[in-house]
Scaffold this motif. Structure first.
Motif, PDB file in Angstrom:
ATOM      1  N   ALA A  71       1.016  -1.430  -0.237  1.00  0.00           N
ATOM      2  CA  ALA A  71       0.066  -0.283   0.039  1.00  0.00           C
ATOM      3  C   ALA A  71       0.953   0.833   0.187  1.00  0.00           C
ATOM      4  CB  ALA A  71      -1.082   0.162   1.181  1.00  0.00           C
ATOM      5  N   LYS A  72       1.887   1.185   1.070  1.00  0.00           N
ATOM      6  CA  LYS A  72       2.809   2.639   1.529  1.00  0.00           C
ATOM      7  C   LYS A  72       3.556   1.977  -0.759  1.00  0.00           C
ATOM      8  CE  LYS A  72       3.716   4.136   5.066  1.00  0.00           C
ATOM      9  NZ  LYS A  72       4.135   3.960   6.427  1.00  0.00           N
ATOM     10  N   THR A  75       1.447   3.971  -3.038  1.00  0.00           N
ATOM     11  CA  THR A  75       1.841   5.580  -2.883  1.00  0.00           C
ATOM     12  C   THR A  75       2.508   5.971  -3.338  1.00  0.00           C
ATOM     13  OG1 THR A  75      -0.205   4.658  -1.002  1.00  0.00           O
ATOM     14  CG2 THR A  75       0.671   7.033  -1.274  1.00  0.00           C
ATOM     15  N   LEU A  76       4.042   5.822  -2.843  1.00  0.00           N
ATOM     16  CA  LEU A  76       5.119   6.337  -3.348  1.00  0.00           C
ATOM     17  C   LEU A  76       5.321   6.038  -4.766  1.00  0.00           C
ATOM     18  CD1 LEU A  76       7.315   5.417  -0.334  1.00  0.00           C
ATOM     19  CD2 LEU A  76       6.548   7.587  -0.753  1.00  0.00           C
ATOM     20  N   ARG A  79       3.077   9.000  -6.112  1.00  0.00           N
ATOM     21  CA  ARG A  79       3.616  10.441  -6.155  1.00  0.00           C
ATOM     22  C   ARG A  79       5.010  10.911  -6.655  1.00  0.00           C
ATOM     23  NH1 ARG A  79       2.873  10.073   0.919  1.00  0.00           N
ATOM     24  NH2 ARG A  79       0.489  10.368   0.063  1.00  0.00           N
ATOM     25  N   THR A 156      -8.467  11.563   8.687  1.00  0.00           N
ATOM     26  CA  THR A 156      -7.413  10.690   9.625  1.00  0.00           C
ATOM     27  C   THR A 156      -8.933  10.191  11.033  1.00  0.00           C
ATOM     28  OG1 THR A 156      -6.313  12.387  10.587  1.00  0.00           O
ATOM     29  CG2 THR A 156      -5.476  10.744   8.417  1.00  0.00           C
ATOM     30  N   LEU A 198      -6.555   3.877   2.272  1.00  0.00           N
ATOM     31  CA  LEU A 198      -5.009   3.686   1.422  1.00  0.00           C
ATOM     32  C   LEU A 198      -3.862   4.259   2.686  1.00  0.00           C
ATOM     33  CD1 LEU A 198      -3.746   2.512  -0.563  1.00  0.00           C
ATOM     34  CD2 LEU A 198      -2.944   5.078  -1.514  1.00  0.00           C
ATOM     35  N   GLN A 199      -4.475   5.458   2.897  1.00  0.00           N
ATOM     36  CA  GLN A 199      -4.080   5.946   3.904  1.00  0.00           C
ATOM     37  C   GLN A 199      -3.732   5.172   5.608  1.00  0.00           C
ATOM     38  OE1 GLN A 199      -1.836   9.213   3.075  1.00  0.00           O
ATOM     39  NE2 GLN A 199      -0.921   8.414   5.461  1.00  0.00           N
ATOM     40  N   ALA A 202      -1.895   2.524   4.861  1.00  0.00           N
ATOM     41  CA  ALA A 202      -0.203   2.585   5.440  1.00  0.00           C
ATOM     42  C   ALA A 202       0.007   3.108   6.912  1.00  0.00           C
ATOM     43  CB  ALA A 202       0.241   4.008   4.573  1.00  0.00           C
ATOM     44  N   ASP A 203      -0.605   3.957   7.559  1.00  0.00           N
ATOM     45  CA  ASP A 203      -0.879   4.058   8.796  1.00  0.00           C
ATOM     46  C   ASP A 203      -1.012   3.193  10.048  1.00  0.00           C
ATOM     47  OD1 ASP A 203       0.825   6.561   7.210  1.00  0.00           O
ATOM     48  OD2 ASP A 203      -1.410   7.791   8.487  1.00  0.00           O
TER      49      ASP A 203
END
Length: 299
Positions: A71-72, A75-76, A79, A156, A198-199, A202-203
């Motif tokens: 997932a992270k 995302t990276l 970006r 969040t 997604l966030q 990732a978190d």
């Protein structure tokens, strides 16, 4: 042991696909010839799970690992290299189109094929209409997204109302995930909660992940049987509809590279070919395996 490792790797691939908007985990499962195991797992058919628990466990662990670990990363990549990442997944989607076309033809009954090999008018127009309906649906959602859905903010903070919303969205995405050709993450994108989900993954935001997981679980259990019945009873119309959805999903992945340097456009073309060839290879291997299993069953 090698077979179980292969299932785990396929599960990782399915998990990664479910993270990417526009790429269908169900399509990857069909291509890799594990769709039946995915339906068994999703429907919680405990009798069949017990019969093949090792295979299903490896597949489930792979899917979970693919979602959590990548997932992270996805995302990276989006970006840092949005055009190249999109080009790779466009290649994956484009590579699945010939496979879905063959599945559509295979689902047409022999009585609908004339002596010269062409389809009777009823089946021809009906199949074309199903494909056009799928493409039109994706086209409509694309224009809807262009009007502002893609700009959804990341949330969040926890609230009961938002948690309930995430559970419902998770259920809808889970049903979509099971359909070959429809991306669960893409449905979340259209519904405006994809960046938040997604966030949260990732978190490891458990306050948001728990309602998402509950919704996904409910969607998988109640959606798996319905989808299996539709694909079994109406394979040609369903796969034609799915083919239209897949073709239309390229609109969401497309990222213009006209303003980029020539070298970057070459890289985008290269990763597109890698994605296309990868899916073509797996689809042919999956079809070959399926034919061997059919021959074994007949003997």
């Amino acid at each position: 042991m090698i077979s179980l490792l292969k299932l785990f790797c396929i599960g990782v691939f399915i998990g990664i696909a479910n993270v990417v908007p526009g790429v269908s985990g169900g399509t990857i499962a069909v291509i890799c010839n594990v769709y039946d195991k995915l339906i068994i797992l999703s429907s919680l058919n405990f009798k069949r799970i017990k019969e093949a628990w090792q295979d299903i466990l490896c597949l489930a662990l792979g899917i979970g690992a693919g979602i959590v670990l990548f997932a992270k990363v996805i995302t990276l990549l989006y970006r840092a290299y949005p055009a190249q990442t999109s080009a790779f997944f466009i290649g994956i989607v484009a590579g699945s189109i010939p496979f879905l076309f063959r599945k559509t033809r295979a689902g047409i009954p022999a009585a609908a094929v004339a002596e010269n090999g062409s389809l009777t008018s009823g089946w021809l127009y009906g199949t074309l209409c199903c494909g056009a309906a799928g493409f039109a649906l994706m086209l409509g959602m694309f224009f809807l997204q262009r009007r502002g859905i893609q700009a959804a903010a990341v949330v969040t903070a926890f609230s009961p109302m938002f948690a309930a919303k995430l559970a419902v969205m998770g259920a809808l995405a889970a049903v979509a995930m099971l359909i070959p050709g429809i991306s669960g993450s893409f449905v979340l994108l259209i519904l405006g909660v994809y960046p938040t989900v997604l966030q949260a993954v990732a978190d490891f935001n458990m306050l948001l992940l728990i309602p998402i997981a509950l919704g996904v679980g409910a969607g998988l259990v109640f959606g798996a049987r319905l989808i299996a019945v539709l694909l079994e009873r109406f394979p040609a119309p369903m796969y034609a509809f799915i083919l239209g959805l897949v073709a239309g999903s390229i609109l969401y992945l497309y990222s213009s590279t006209s303003c980029q340097p020539f070298t970057m456009r070459v890289i985008s073309g290269t990763v597109f070919l890698i994605g296309y060839v990868t899916v073509s290879f797996f689809s042919k291997r999956g079809e070959a395996t399926e034919r061997k299993e059919d021959v074994t069953d007949e003997q």
